[in-house]
Write an enzyme that holds these catalytic residues in place. Structure first.
Site, PDB file in Angstrom:
ATOM      1  N   GLU A  46      68.919  54.339  35.073  1.00  9.90           N
ATOM      2  CA  GLU A  46      68.743  52.906  35.936  1.00  9.90           C
ATOM      3  C   GLU A  46      67.662  53.201  36.966  1.00  9.90           C
ATOM      4  O   GLU A  46      66.978  52.141  37.335  1.00  9.90           O
ATOM      5  CB  GLU A  46      70.286  52.964  36.751  1.00  9.90           C
ATOM      6  CG  GLU A  46      71.366  52.728  36.052  1.00  9.90           C
ATOM      7  CD  GLU A  46      71.147  51.353  35.358  1.00  9.90           C
ATOM      8  OE1 GLU A  46      70.425  50.382  35.876  1.00  9.90           O
ATOM      9  OE2 GLU A  46      71.567  51.101  34.058  1.00  9.90           O
ATOM     10  N   TYR A 129      72.903  47.127  43.164  1.00  8.05           N
ATOM     11  CA  TYR A 129      72.720  47.114  41.778  1.00  8.05           C
ATOM     12  C   TYR A 129      72.953  48.589  40.977  1.00  8.05           C
ATOM     13  O   TYR A 129      73.866  48.734  40.116  1.00  8.05           O
ATOM     14  CB  TYR A 129      71.718  46.506  41.316  1.00  8.05           C
ATOM     15  CG  TYR A 129      71.517  46.677  39.748  1.00  8.05           C
ATOM     16  CD1 TYR A 129      72.292  45.835  38.974  1.00  8.05           C
ATOM     17  CD2 TYR A 129      70.643  47.757  39.168  1.00  8.05           C
ATOM     18  CE1 TYR A 129      72.180  45.918  37.455  1.00  8.05           C
ATOM     19  CE2 TYR A 129      70.484  47.710  37.739  1.00  8.05           C
ATOM     20  CZ  TYR A 129      71.421  47.018  36.916  1.00  8.05           C
ATOM     21  OH  TYR A 129      71.438  47.211  35.833  1.00  8.05           O
ATOM     22  N   ASP A 147      72.294  42.114  38.620  1.00  4.87           N
ATOM     23  CA  ASP A 147      70.692  42.026  38.424  1.00  4.87           C
ATOM     24  C   ASP A 147      70.102  40.682  38.147  1.00  4.87           C
ATOM     25  O   ASP A 147      71.077  39.567  37.982  1.00  4.87           O
ATOM     26  CB  ASP A 147      69.879  43.230  37.619  1.00  4.87           C
ATOM     27  CG  ASP A 147      70.154  43.001  36.315  1.00  4.87           C
ATOM     28  OD1 ASP A 147      70.943  41.870  35.930  1.00  4.87           O
ATOM     29  OD2 ASP A 147      69.605  43.881  35.452  1.00  4.87           O
ATOM     30  N   CYS A 199      71.083  35.530  26.068  1.00  8.89           N
ATOM     31  CA  CYS A 199      70.941  34.740  27.234  1.00  8.89           C
ATOM     32  C   CYS A 199      69.563  34.878  27.898  1.00  8.89           C
ATOM     33  O   CYS A 199      69.497  35.118  29.127  1.00  8.89           O
ATOM     34  CB  CYS A 199      71.979  34.578  28.279  1.00  8.89           C
ATOM     35  SG  CYS A 199      72.279  33.351  29.066  1.00  8.89           S
ATOM     36  N   CYS A 209      76.157  33.272  20.999  1.00  5.84           N
ATOM     37  CA  CYS A 209      76.886  33.795  22.444  1.00  5.84           C
ATOM     38  C   CYS A 209      78.253  33.715  22.272  1.00  5.84           C
ATOM     39  O   CYS A 209      78.826  33.013  21.931  1.00  5.84           O
ATOM     40  CB  CYS A 209      76.317  32.943  23.587  1.00  5.84           C
ATOM     41  SG  CYS A 209      76.976  33.310  25.187  1.00  5.84           S
ATOM     42  N   CYS A 215      80.814  27.943  28.229  1.00  3.82           N
ATOM     43  CA  CYS A 215      79.552  27.905  29.039  1.00  3.82           C
ATOM     44  C   CYS A 215      79.521  26.484  29.574  1.00  3.82           C
ATOM     45  O   CYS A 215      79.045  25.669  28.796  1.00  3.82           O
ATOM     46  CB  CYS A 215      78.381  28.400  28.225  1.00  3.82           C
ATOM     47  SG  CYS A 215      76.731  28.232  29.283  1.00  3.82           S
TER      48      CYS A 215
HETATM   49 FE1  SF4 Z   1      73.505  31.681  28.048  1.00  2.00          FE
HETATM   50 FE2  SF4 Z   1      75.545  29.822  27.969  1.00  2.00          FE
HETATM   51 FE3  SF4 Z   1      73.967  30.075  26.023  1.00  2.00          FE
HETATM   52 FE4  SF4 Z   1      75.790  32.060  26.459  1.00  2.00          FE
HETATM   53  S1  SF4 Z   1      76.137  29.883  26.034  1.00  2.00           S
HETATM   54  S2  SF4 Z   1      73.481  32.168  25.676  1.00  2.00           S
HETATM   55  S3  SF4 Z   1      75.836  32.326  28.564  1.00  2.00           S
HETATM   56  S4  SF4 Z   1      73.355  29.419  28.235  1.00  2.00           S
END
Ligand code: SF4
Length: 364
Positions: A46, A129, A147, A199, A209, A215
């Site tokens: 880290e 963090y 972060d 993302c 995702c 989202c």
């Molecule tokens: Fe990022 Fe939302 Fe796309 Fe997932 S759905 S990759 S959280 S923008």
């Protein structure tokens, strides 16, 4: 595009953990699934990853562990050796803090890292963090790890359009809502992986995702534009003069910077103070290591730090004699042996420039 559907924090965490179980990245510092990694390895990785990318850190991490496999061995190392091994990772204050932290954990915590975020934050080089990352990954504490990558993911997931840095606290609070009590270490690493591999800043891979149906940024068609950022202020430019003093035997005068402050403890060419106005050579000569007819090389050398840029003029001279090593931190060293010292990038740039513009300045 799918419409966003309300998802509870618990189900968001579970979706991400399920995704992590299938897609986790293999990283040199990561333990096998279900195994708790050693705090020393988590901490070391880290600290190295602050401001540096995973591919760069991988080699350094391996070499550090070969040389200093335990906290005790790192605490027993000479600071110079640690700074030298750190060369190329930048931000040398991190290496000094790394060494100080190893010594402090050994002296005050019996060689074991504390598990609590607050106690971790009291250690050198460990901020919010990093404390959260160590608490979560090494001790499975439900700490919220935020972060720049996580800020981006959360800003998109929750469609936060307040610009950074104003949005920081709000994004932290939104991230904290989702942090689970169980498998907190895996969740923290899952969120890091999602930010690094799915993302991404440009062209987020929303179709891969686990949060695609939850989202809000994606549903509103604004995901890629988030997080917004306040316009950057230009970095101020500072000025200085560095002195290349060569002795008749070819050795060049170096000196060690004070331990505190920027590039603390690193080796440099003697230099005037850095200030906002350019120096003229006559004025700068008052700060030179010897009163000699100094000659300026044609162009200044420019270097960027996080908060400012510096332009250093290089002034060169030769001398018959020099003070002995150790006087005022002086180190006389032939350029062929500069690599034995921890030279920061700025000093290496100055040396390369001097060698290119005045080959006679660097005798083999
Ligand atoms: Fe990022 Fe939302 Fe796309 Fe997932 S759905 S990759 S959280 S923008």
């Amino acid at each position: 595009m799918s419409a966003s559907q309300p998802a509870s924090p618990a189900s968001l965490a579970q979706m991400l953990l399920d995704w992590y179980d299938r897609h986790r990245r293999r990283l040199p510092w990561r333990a096998a699934p279900g195994v708790r990694p050693a705090p020393y390895r988590v901490w070391l990785s880290e600290i190295m990853l602050q401001q540096t990318t995973v591919p760069v850190v991988a080699g350094y991490f391996r070499r550090f562990l070969e040389r200093w496999p335990t906290l005790e061995s790192l605490a027993g190392a000479e600071l110079d050796d640690v700074l030298h091994a750190w060369q190329g990772l930048g931000y040398y204050a991190r290496a000094r803090n790394l060494h100080a932290c190893a010594r402090l954990v050994l002296a005050e915590h019996g060689g074991r890292f504390p598990a609590e975020e607050n106690a971790l934050r009291d250690l050198p080089g460990i901020g919010r963090y990093t404390a959260a990352a160590i608490a979560a990954i090494a001790f499975d504490r439900p700490a919220t790890v935020v972060d720049g990558n996580v800020e981006r993911v959360i800003a998109r997931l929750r469609a936060v359009d307040t610009p950074l840095p104003q949005a920081k606290n709000a994004l932290y609070a939104l991230a904290a809502e989702i942090t689970p009590e169980a498998r907190a270490g895996d969740y923290a690493q899952a969120l890091m992986d999602l930010g690094a591999s799915v993302c991404t800043p440009r062209n987020p891979g929303c179709l891969a995702c686990p949060w695609q149906n939850a989202c809000e940024g994606r549903a509103q068609g604004i995901a890629e534009s988030l997080p917004r950022r306040a316009p950057k202020r230009e970095r101020p430019l500072r000025h200085g003069v560095s002195f290349w003093l060569m002795r008749s035997d070819g050795a060049v005068l170096l000196r060690r910077r004070p331990d505190e402050g920027l590039l603390g403890g690193m080796i440099e060419l003697p230099t005037t103070p850095w200030r906002d106005e350019p120096w003229d050579l006559a004025e700068a000569s008052a700060h030179a290591p010897q009163p000699l007819p100094w000659q300026a090389l044609p162009e200044p050398v420019r270097h960027g730090f996080t908060h400012f840029e510096i332009e250093l003029l290089v002034a060169a001279a030769e001398t018959e004699e020099g003070a002995a090593d150790g006087d005022d931190g002086a180190i006389w060293c032939p350029p062929s042996r500069f690599s034995e010292h921890a030279l920061p990038t700025l000093t290496r740039k100055l040396v390369r420039y001097a060698a290119r513009h005045r080959p006679g300045l660097v005798r083999k």
